[in-house]
Design a protein around this motif. Structure first.
Motif, PDB file in Angstrom:
ATOM      1  N   CYS A  41      26.011  36.142  40.818  1.00  0.00           N
ATOM      2  CA  CYS A  41      26.846  34.701  40.870  1.00  0.00           C
ATOM      3  C   CYS A  41      28.242  35.907  41.475  1.00  0.00           C
ATOM      4  O   CYS A  41      27.853  35.422  42.901  1.00  0.00           O
ATOM      5  N   ASP A  99      42.763  41.001  34.671  1.00  0.00           N
ATOM      6  CA  ASP A  99      43.421  40.115  35.051  1.00  0.00           C
ATOM      7  C   ASP A  99      45.188  40.202  35.352  1.00  0.00           C
ATOM      8  O   ASP A  99      45.277  39.319  36.287  1.00  0.00           O
ATOM      9  N   SER A 114      40.424  33.326  42.278  1.00  0.00           N
ATOM     10  CA  SER A 114      40.214  32.741  41.780  1.00  0.00           C
ATOM     11  C   SER A 114      39.634  33.106  40.202  1.00  0.00           C
ATOM     12  O   SER A 114      39.808  33.996  39.471  1.00  0.00           O
ATOM     13  N   VAL A 115      38.748  32.225  40.134  1.00  0.00           N
ATOM     14  CA  VAL A 115      37.780  32.048  38.616  1.00  0.00           C
ATOM     15  C   VAL A 115      36.793  33.588  38.457  1.00  0.00           C
ATOM     16  O   VAL A 115      36.410  33.327  37.544  1.00  0.00           O
ATOM     17  N   PHE A 116      36.347  34.009  39.664  1.00  0.00           N
ATOM     18  CA  PHE A 116      36.000  34.938  39.314  1.00  0.00           C
ATOM     19  C   PHE A 116      36.271  36.140  38.593  1.00  0.00           C
ATOM     20  O   PHE A 116      35.106  36.979  38.557  1.00  0.00           O
ATOM     21  N   VAL A 117      37.417  36.129  38.907  1.00  0.00           N
ATOM     22  CA  VAL A 117      37.747  37.442  38.156  1.00  0.00           C
ATOM     23  C   VAL A 117      37.441  37.028  36.174  1.00  0.00           C
ATOM     24  O   VAL A 117      36.533  37.857  35.705  1.00  0.00           O
ATOM     25  N   GLY A 118      37.857  35.765  35.517  1.00  0.00           N
ATOM     26  CA  GLY A 118      37.347  35.858  34.331  1.00  0.00           C
ATOM     27  C   GLY A 118      35.453  35.679  34.374  1.00  0.00           C
ATOM     28  O   GLY A 118      35.112  35.471  33.418  1.00  0.00           O
ATOM     29  N   LEU A 119      34.876  35.078  35.206  1.00  0.00           N
ATOM     30  CA  LEU A 119      33.704  34.949  34.991  1.00  0.00           C
ATOM     31  C   LEU A 119      32.916  36.657  35.174  1.00  0.00           C
ATOM     32  O   LEU A 119      32.061  37.091  35.124  1.00  0.00           O
ATOM     33  N   ILE A 121      33.675  38.191  32.407  1.00  0.00           N
ATOM     34  CA  ILE A 121      33.250  38.062  31.390  1.00  0.00           C
ATOM     35  C   ILE A 121      31.384  37.848  30.941  1.00  0.00           C
ATOM     36  O   ILE A 121      30.988  38.223  30.470  1.00  0.00           O
ATOM     37  N   THR A 122      31.623  36.935  31.430  1.00  0.00           N
ATOM     38  CA  THR A 122      30.235  36.398  31.616  1.00  0.00           C
ATOM     39  C   THR A 122      28.727  37.301  32.870  1.00  0.00           C
ATOM     40  O   THR A 122      27.679  36.764  32.912  1.00  0.00           O
TER      41      THR A 122
ATOM     42  N   PHE B  25      27.825  29.996  43.662  1.00  0.00           N
ATOM     43  CA  PHE B  25      26.629  30.573  42.775  1.00  0.00           C
ATOM     44  C   PHE B  25      27.013  30.881  41.266  1.00  0.00           C
ATOM     45  O   PHE B  25      26.442  32.376  40.688  1.00  0.00           O
ATOM     46  N   PHE B  89      41.011  33.605  28.567  1.00  0.00           N
ATOM     47  CA  PHE B  89      39.792  33.317  28.787  1.00  0.00           C
ATOM     48  C   PHE B  89      38.599  33.765  27.259  1.00  0.00           C
ATOM     49  O   PHE B  89      37.720  33.240  27.250  1.00  0.00           O
TER      50      PHE B  89
END
Lengths: 220, 207
Positions: A41, A99, A114-119, A121-122, B25, B89
């Motif tokens: 991702c 973050d 943007s949201v990819f720092v938070g992501l 996690i997954t 993605f 988060f």
């Protein structure tokens, strides 16, 4: 790239053969992105430019190293039924730290990611390494495993970003590298590289090259 | 009437234009791993719609009534300056993990048949980026509650369409003469890229 690589080189001479394999294998033979197919991702979404990509690679390195260490230290204390929740908690605390640090010191890039720092996690690489390695090994090898996998992830996303930024906007790290003369002669930036699909093609080409060199990875 | 049109626009936009797979993605790991066969792809896709549709509104409630600055005033007026948004988060992922667990138990109790077809995918979903991504986009874009719900469902449907389509193509492509090193992963990436370009044709639509 440089930050990730120098770290690998510093530790190398101290290592036994087995420990060396832990770190070197993920760079190509057991690469988290092209062979294990984990963490795709973020690999695709943040790679239009080198700068945010480098920040992303370093963030993942930090989170992966510390979470692998912490989980490995705690591995005998974690009941296996709730291990996923425990792992997620460890990871999310680390990601919150990363973050906050990014927002404090490199605000522009943190907005860009943007949201990819938070992501992170997954990001499957982290969960995958925790499950497959840190839960069953001592802190020392876990640290090496984390460094190796983070480096393997880092060099692939940096390679993708290199191709996308160079061909997509003629720049590297925000500096123009393709001289104006080329543009005057009719050279045009490749817009395909800037759209999301461009990343998929670049990764497919990396996989293609890797598997033609090393045919044991071919799928039937 | 204006509100309904607005919601429909968000719904269609989240399915086609801001498609989780082709534009961001998100959820690529399970998208690549579970797309070898249409049937399982449908199961996983349905589970994703379900979980996204539940977790995005729940996280919205948490965000707006617990985490945001000044949102705790319903507990006591002295909390007006408390800002917990940096905890977003960990709250989001905790909600997702527990909802997934809960949904799994409820389905097992109510409908064993559905559990049989969907159950094995549910644990996978807790670490599917598209679920957490849905909540994070909701936070970034400042939706209202109804918008957040519609956005969650729409993103789920978009993900469902993407995984079912790629599974169908991968089943067909087994009979094609793909260069050996590209087989499997490589060609899947290229097809996804081409599908992404096809989905870009929705970009011009303004609802």
């Amino acid at each position: 790239m440089s930050a990730v690589e120098t770290k690998v080189k510093e530790v190398k001479p101290l290592l036994s053969k087995k420990n060396r394999a832990l770190m070197v294998d993920p760079l190509s033979d057991n690469n988290p992105i092209t062979i294990q197919v984990l963490g795709i991702c973020s690999a695709l979404a943040v790679t239009t430019q080198m700068k945010p990509t480098a920040v992303m690679a370093i963030s993942v390195l930090a989170v992966l190293v510390f979470s692998n260490l912490i989980v490995s230290v705690l591995r005998n204390a974690i009941p296996s039924r709730i291990r996923i929740i425990v792992q997620l908690t460890v990871i999310s605390v680390l990601v919150i730290l990363v973050d906050q640090i990014l927002q404090a010191f490199v605000y522009d890039i943190s907005k860009q990611l943007s949201v990819f720092v938070g992501l992170i996690i997954t990001n499957c690489i982290i969960m995958g390494r925790l499950e497959a390695f840190a839960m069953a090994n001592k802190p020392g090898p876990s640290l090496l495993d984390a460094l190796g996998n983070a480096a393997g992830y880092g060099w692939i996303i940096l390679a993708v970003a290199f191709a996308r930024e160079l061909f997509g906007s003629g720049k590297l790290f925000g500096f123009q590298v393709i001289p104006d003369v080329f543009y005057e002669m009719g050279y045009v930036n490749n817009g395909l590289m800037l759209i999301p699909a461009g990343a998929l093609f670049v990764i497919a080409i990396i996989i293609w090259i890797q598997r033609s060199i090393n045919q044991k990875f071919e799928e039937a | 009437m204006f509100l309904v049109a607005d919601l429909i626009s968000i719904f269609v936009k989240s399915i086609f234009i801001d498609n989780m797979i082709f534009a961001y993605f998100l959820g690529m790991c399970s998208y690549l791993a579970v797309s070898k066969n249409v049937k399982t792809a449908i199961g996983l896709g349905a589970a994703v719609i379900f979980v996204l549709g539940i977790t995005v509104p729940i996280n919205w409630l948490l965000l707006n009534h617990v985490l945001k600055e000044g949102s705790l005033t319903w507990v006591s007026a002295s909390f007006a300056e408390v800002d917990l948004s940096f905890l977003a988060f960990i709250m989001f992922i905790a909600t997702i993990a527990s909802m997934v667990q809960l949904v799994e138990m409820v389905i097992e109790k109510i409908s064993p048949a559905l559990y049989g077809s969907l159950g094995i995918f549910l644990p996978l979903i807790a670490v599917n980026c598209s679920i957490l991504g849905g909540s994070l986009f909701m936070q970034e874009r400042d939706y209202t509650l109804s918008e957040a719900t519609v956005f969650g469902l729409g993103s789920g449907v978009g993900w469902f369409i993407a995984i079912v389509a790629i599974a169908a193509i991968r089943m067909k492509i087994r009979y094609s003469d793909v260069p050996k090193p590209l087989r499997g992963l490589g060609i899947t990436f290229i097809i996804t890229g081409l599908m992404g370009i096809a989905f870009m044709s929705f970009l011009g639509i303004n609802l």
